[in-house]
Design an enzyme around this catalytic site. Structure first.
Site, short mmCIF file in Angstrom:
data_model
loop_
_atom_site.label_atom_id
_atom_site.label_comp_id
_atom_site.label_asym_id
_atom_site.label_seq_id
_atom_site.Cartn_x
_atom_site.Cartn_y
_atom_site.Cartn_z
CE1 TYR A 155 -3.61 2.20 0.77
CE2 TYR A 155 -1.61 3.35 3.00
CZ TYR A 155 -3.45 3.77 1.57
OH TYR A 155 -3.57 4.62 2.06
CD GLU A 156 3.49 2.91 4.49
OE1 GLU A 156 5.01 2.17 4.71
OE2 GLU A 156 2.22 3.25 5.80
CB ILE B 65 -11.22 -2.30 12.13
CG1 ILE B 65 -12.53 -3.25 12.58
CG2 ILE B 65 -9.87 -3.53 12.21
CD1 ILE B 65 -11.79 -3.85 11.37
CE1 TYR C 92 -3.60 6.68 12.21
CE2 TYR C 92 -1.82 7.74 10.49
CZ TYR C 92 -2.44 7.09 11.41
OH TYR C 92 -1.92 5.15 10.88
#
Length: 156
Positions: free
Chosen positions: A23-24, A94, A129
């Site tokens: 993903y990164e 989640i 975040y």
């Protein structure tokens, strides 16, 4: 369900770490083996701990963390190295549950801080975040020395 990882979870943890690296855009950088991860998490001197997020009895996420220390506060902190939820499991709370559990662990262990890093291009994570109450510390930069540069520095 959020639970602490057990030694039998090592293959699953490594698979999730590899998914996160994909993903990164850094899949080629994962060099850890199952044996190394098992030693780091469950050996005689554990370097880190991990939580597993399960949905319908299947692991769909992880949080790998360890303690650091702040000379300014005189107390240890909790550092989140990896947080990952599989794409098909996102949106079900989640990630929030993992962060909440980590915050509970930090508070219970008397940590002064709970910290992690996020890639500048990962706007969905940054927004998530911030929504969870995290402060972006834009004035700080991560410094890293690896490979040949690490060896050269050690020899200076």
């Amino acid at each position: 369900m959020i639970r602490f990882a057990e030694p039998t979870d090592v293959p699953t943890l490594l698979a999730l770490v590899r998914e996160l690296a994909e993903y990164e855009h850094a899949a080629d950088q994962v060099a850890a083996s199952e044996a190394q991860l098992a030693e780091a998490l469950f050996g005689p001197k554990p370097a880190a701990e991990a939580l597993i997020a399960e949905q319908d009895g299947r692991a769909v996420g992880l949080a790998l963390f360890f303690h650091n220390f702040s000379t300014w506060t005189g107390r240890r902190g909790l550092y989140l190295e990896d947080l990952y939820v599989q794409p098909e499991a996102r949106g079900a709370g989640i990630g929030k549950a993992l962060l909440k559990r980590l915050a509970e662990i930090a508070v219970a262990r008397g940590c002064a801080r709970f910290e992690w890093a996020v890639l500048e291009w990962n706007q969905p994570a940054i927004d998530f975040y911030r929504a969870m109450g995290a402060e972006m510390m834009d004035e700080w930069r991560i410094c890293r020395v690896t490979g040949d540069a690490l060896t050269a520095l050690a020899r200076r």
